[in-house]
Design an enzyme around this catalytic site. Structure first.
Site, PDB file in Angstrom:
ATOM      1  N   GLY A  32      -0.201  -4.182  -4.669  1.00  0.00           N
ATOM      2  CA  GLY A  32       0.422  -2.609  -5.203  1.00  0.00           C
ATOM      3  C   GLY A  32       1.903  -2.807  -5.156  1.00  0.00           C
ATOM      4  O   GLY A  32       2.456  -1.649  -4.630  1.00  0.00           O
ATOM      5  N   ALA A  33       2.951  -3.774  -5.548  1.00  0.00           N
ATOM      6  CA  ALA A  33       4.133  -3.376  -5.218  1.00  0.00           C
ATOM      7  C   ALA A  33       4.896  -3.124  -6.705  1.00  0.00           C
ATOM      8  O   ALA A  33       6.185  -3.123  -6.869  1.00  0.00           O
ATOM      9  CB  ALA A  33       4.821  -4.870  -4.819  1.00  0.00           C
ATOM     10  N   ASP A  90      -6.471  -7.465  -9.416  1.00  0.00           N
ATOM     11  CA  ASP A  90      -7.094  -6.545  -9.015  1.00  0.00           C
ATOM     12  C   ASP A  90      -7.731  -6.654  -7.459  1.00  0.00           C
ATOM     13  O   ASP A  90      -8.636  -7.573  -7.276  1.00  0.00           O
ATOM     14  CB  ASP A  90      -8.260  -6.158  -9.592  1.00  0.00           C
ATOM     15  CG  ASP A  90      -8.984  -4.507  -9.195  1.00  0.00           C
ATOM     16  OD1 ASP A  90      -9.039  -4.299  -8.129  1.00  0.00           O
ATOM     17  OD2 ASP A  90      -9.947  -4.081 -10.142  1.00  0.00           O
ATOM     18  N   TYR A 118     -11.153   9.012   0.630  1.00  0.00           N
ATOM     19  CA  TYR A 118      -9.888   8.406   0.812  1.00  0.00           C
ATOM     20  C   TYR A 118      -9.619   8.323   2.465  1.00  0.00           C
ATOM     21  O   TYR A 118      -9.340   7.276   2.948  1.00  0.00           O
ATOM     22  CB  TYR A 118      -8.702   9.636   0.255  1.00  0.00           C
ATOM     23  CG  TYR A 118      -7.430   8.689   0.368  1.00  0.00           C
ATOM     24  CD1 TYR A 118      -6.845   7.792  -0.448  1.00  0.00           C
ATOM     25  CD2 TYR A 118      -6.586   9.582   1.194  1.00  0.00           C
ATOM     26  CE1 TYR A 118      -5.617   7.367  -0.219  1.00  0.00           C
ATOM     27  CE2 TYR A 118      -5.430   8.762   1.419  1.00  0.00           C
ATOM     28  CZ  TYR A 118      -4.578   7.837   0.755  1.00  0.00           C
ATOM     29  OH  TYR A 118      -3.523   7.399   0.979  1.00  0.00           O
ATOM     30  N   LYS A 121      -9.215   4.771   4.545  1.00  0.00           N
ATOM     31  CA  LYS A 121      -7.800   4.613   5.462  1.00  0.00           C
ATOM     32  C   LYS A 121      -8.300   4.616   6.763  1.00  0.00           C
ATOM     33  O   LYS A 121      -7.455   3.915   7.728  1.00  0.00           O
ATOM     34  CB  LYS A 121      -6.881   5.776   5.140  1.00  0.00           C
ATOM     35  CG  LYS A 121      -6.184   5.762   3.888  1.00  0.00           C
ATOM     36  CD  LYS A 121      -5.565   4.633   3.611  1.00  0.00           C
ATOM     37  CE  LYS A 121      -4.997   4.399   2.070  1.00  0.00           C
ATOM     38  NZ  LYS A 121      -4.284   2.985   2.047  1.00  0.00           N
ATOM     39  N   ILE A 145       4.245  10.999   0.874  1.00  0.00           N
ATOM     40  CA  ILE A 145       5.444  10.400   0.370  1.00  0.00           C
ATOM     41  C   ILE A 145       5.659  10.556  -0.983  1.00  0.00           C
ATOM     42  O   ILE A 145       4.700  10.751  -1.746  1.00  0.00           O
ATOM     43  CB  ILE A 145       5.338   9.086   0.841  1.00  0.00           C
ATOM     44  CG1 ILE A 145       4.927   8.634   2.438  1.00  0.00           C
ATOM     45  CG2 ILE A 145       6.455   8.135   0.430  1.00  0.00           C
ATOM     46  CD1 ILE A 145       6.213   8.859   3.168  1.00  0.00           C
TER      47      ILE A 145
HETATM   48  P1  NAP Z   1       1.242   4.535  -6.383  1.00  0.00           P
HETATM   49  O1  NAP Z   1       2.669   4.949  -6.496  1.00  0.00           O
HETATM   50  O2  NAP Z   1       0.236   5.103  -6.951  1.00  0.00           O
HETATM   51  O3  NAP Z   1       1.215   2.873  -6.485  1.00  0.00           O
HETATM   52  C1  NAP Z   1      -0.043   2.273  -6.242  1.00  0.00           C
HETATM   53  C2  NAP Z   1       0.152   0.878  -6.325  1.00  0.00           C
HETATM   54  O4  NAP Z   1      -1.123   0.287  -6.071  1.00  0.00           O
HETATM   55  C3  NAP Z   1       0.492   0.506  -7.691  1.00  0.00           C
HETATM   56  O5  NAP Z   1       1.440  -0.406  -7.657  1.00  0.00           O
HETATM   57  C4  NAP Z   1      -0.817   0.057  -8.239  1.00  0.00           C
HETATM   58  O6  NAP Z   1      -0.512  -1.253  -9.371  1.00  0.00           O
HETATM   59  C5  NAP Z   1      -1.557  -0.721  -7.102  1.00  0.00           C
HETATM   60  N1  NAP Z   1      -2.959  -0.690  -7.344  1.00  0.00           N
HETATM   61  C6  NAP Z   1      -3.780   0.042  -7.461  1.00  0.00           C
HETATM   62  N2  NAP Z   1      -5.064  -0.334  -7.518  1.00  0.00           N
HETATM   63  C7  NAP Z   1      -4.909  -1.764  -7.243  1.00  0.00           C
HETATM   64  C8  NAP Z   1      -5.839  -3.020  -7.316  1.00  0.00           C
HETATM   65  N3  NAP Z   1      -7.135  -2.492  -7.435  1.00  0.00           N
HETATM   66  N4  NAP Z   1      -5.268  -3.753  -7.127  1.00  0.00           N
HETATM   67  C9  NAP Z   1      -3.922  -4.049  -7.006  1.00  0.00           C
HETATM   68  N5  NAP Z   1      -3.083  -3.217  -7.166  1.00  0.00           N
HETATM   69  C10 NAP Z   1      -3.633  -1.954  -7.198  1.00  0.00           C
HETATM   70  O7  NAP Z   1       0.803   4.942  -4.628  1.00  0.00           O
HETATM   71  P2  NAP Z   1       1.792   5.121  -3.506  1.00  0.00           P
HETATM   72  O8  NAP Z   1       1.999   6.425  -3.296  1.00  0.00           O
HETATM   73  O9  NAP Z   1       2.973   4.101  -3.411  1.00  0.00           O
HETATM   74  O10 NAP Z   1       0.748   4.378  -2.132  1.00  0.00           O
HETATM   75  C11 NAP Z   1       0.852   3.047  -1.698  1.00  0.00           C
HETATM   76  C12 NAP Z   1       0.156   3.047  -0.520  1.00  0.00           C
HETATM   77  O11 NAP Z   1       0.290   3.910   0.377  1.00  0.00           O
HETATM   78  C13 NAP Z   1      -1.324   3.371  -0.722  1.00  0.00           C
HETATM   79  O12 NAP Z   1      -2.148   2.314   0.249  1.00  0.00           O
HETATM   80  C14 NAP Z   1      -1.666   4.843  -0.291  1.00  0.00           C
HETATM   81  O13 NAP Z   1      -2.994   5.020   0.087  1.00  0.00           O
HETATM   82  C15 NAP Z   1      -0.825   4.815   0.767  1.00  0.00           C
HETATM   83  N6  NAP Z   1      -0.410   6.155   1.207  1.00  0.00           N
HETATM   84  C16 NAP Z   1       0.669   6.781   0.161  1.00  0.00           C
HETATM   85  C17 NAP Z   1       1.006   8.090   0.752  1.00  0.00           C
HETATM   86  C18 NAP Z   1       1.763   9.081  -0.270  1.00  0.00           C
HETATM   87  O14 NAP Z   1       2.081  10.162   0.004  1.00  0.00           O
HETATM   88  N7  NAP Z   1       2.236   8.381  -1.412  1.00  0.00           N
HETATM   89  C19 NAP Z   1       0.593   8.753   1.797  1.00  0.00           C
HETATM   90  C20 NAP Z   1      -0.022   7.943   2.645  1.00  0.00           C
HETATM   91  C21 NAP Z   1      -0.508   6.576   2.580  1.00  0.00           C
HETATM   92  P3  NAP Z   1      -0.469  -0.783 -10.992  1.00  0.00           P
HETATM   93  O15 NAP Z   1       0.955  -0.103 -11.393  1.00  0.00           O
HETATM   94  O16 NAP Z   1      -0.528  -1.932 -11.694  1.00  0.00           O
HETATM   95  O17 NAP Z   1      -1.568   0.182 -11.173  1.00  0.00           O
END
Ligand code: NAP
Length: 247
Positions: free
Chosen positions: A11-12, A62, A154, A158, A187
């Site tokens: 998910g980068a 995926d 969720y 987690k 974030i």
């Molecule tokens: P984001 O901006 O929505 O990005 C999510 C990423 O995950 C995207 O690159 C997406 O790829 C990829 N993804 C989703 N489903 C996938 C799958 N089945 N296979 C491969 N890739 C997949 O989310 P983020 O906020 O950066 O979150 C990243 C991580 O941090 C997550 O695990 C989230 O739960 C955790 N987190 C986030 C927060 C926050 O406040 N943002 C807080 C705590 C934890 P596509 O672009 O191709 O869809």
């Protein structure tokens, strides 16, 4: 800090994973940018890294589908023949209360966030146990540590990440592999941009540090540390990156 290391970040293409990919590449790593559907964003991350003289390539997979994860690791073996660091970051969110959560939504969240990390850890551990070295970093959440009303599925995914991290750390330590979790708070990414303003305000009020919401870079800096030799004796830990959020 990561010269000659090969690192896979799931998910980068966006958000936190994107920041981790760029940070690790700036520190000398060869970076594999995994994504699920946004090819353009993933390509942009790769181009940004290459423009600065770094090494990166994108793989569509995926993580909830074992066949696709298997193929991704085959490609990594063919290109690099090694894997030094795995960052399980891919994640989805879909908030709902216990009584409102449908089975298909629960499955989507848990299959991506938890089962996907499980698949990637299995394939990575096969490479790393042979190398007798490696680092696995799993992205959990403040919600996985403390729970949160309206995030039942969720939170399950987690919290599961934390349980898997602790168990894998105990199993893989004998092979010189460290396994840690990072638990971000709120974030500033796509995942949080659509939060209702009153929810966002409430969350921001729960953060002790006056800067409020964190940035993807805040998480990336901690992942860089855990991925580097500086963290060689750290395993089985959950590091919060949440500005001391009390939820
Ligand atoms: P984001 O901006 O929505 O990005 C999510 C990423 O995950 C995207 O690159 C997406 O790829 C990829 N993804 C989703 N489903 C996938 C799958 N089945 N296979 C491969 N890739 C997949 O989310 P983020 O906020 O950066 O979150 C990243 C991580 O941090 C997550 O695990 C989230 O739960 C955790 N987190 C986030 C927060 C926050 O406040 N943002 C807080 C705590 C934890 P596509 O672009 O191709 O869809």
């Amino acid at each position: 800090m990561l010269k000659d290391k090969v690192i896979l970040i799931t998910g980068a293409s966006r958000g936190i994973g994107r920041a981790i990919a760029i940070k690790c590449a700036e520190n000398g790593a060869g970076v594999i940018v995994n994504y699920r559907e946004h090819e353009g964003y993933a390509k942009e991350v790769v181009d940004k890294i290459m423009e600065k003289g770094g090494d990166a390539f994108a793989i569509k997979a995926d993580v909830s589908q074992i066949v696709e994860v298997k193929e991704m690791f085959k490609m990594i073996r063919e290109r690099y023949g090694r894997l030094d660091v795995l960052v399980n970051n891919a994640g989805v969110i879909q908030d709902n209360l216990l009584l409102m959560t449908r089975e298909k939504d629960y499955d989507h969240i848990v299959n991506t966030n938890l089962k996907g990390a499980f698949f990637c850890m299995q394939f990575a551990a096969k490479i790393m146990t042979n190398m007798e070295r490696g680092k696995i970093i799993n992205i959990s959440s403040v919600v996985g540590r403390y729970g949160n009303a309206g995030q039942i599925a969720y939170a399950a995914s987690k919290a599961g990440i934390i349980g898997m991290t602790l168990s894998a750390a105990k199993e893989l330590g004998q092979f010189g592999i460290t396994v840690n979790a990072v638990a971000p708070g709120v974030i500033n990414t796509n995942m949080t941009k659509d939060l209702k303003s009153e929810i966002k305000e409430r969350l921001i009020k729960s953060i002790s540090l006056k800067q409020g919401m964190g940035e993807p870079e805040d998480v990336a800096k901690v992942v860089l540390f855990l991925a580097s030799d500086l963290a060689d004796y750290i395993s089985g830990q959950v590091i919060g990156v949440d500005g001391c959020q009390i939820i």
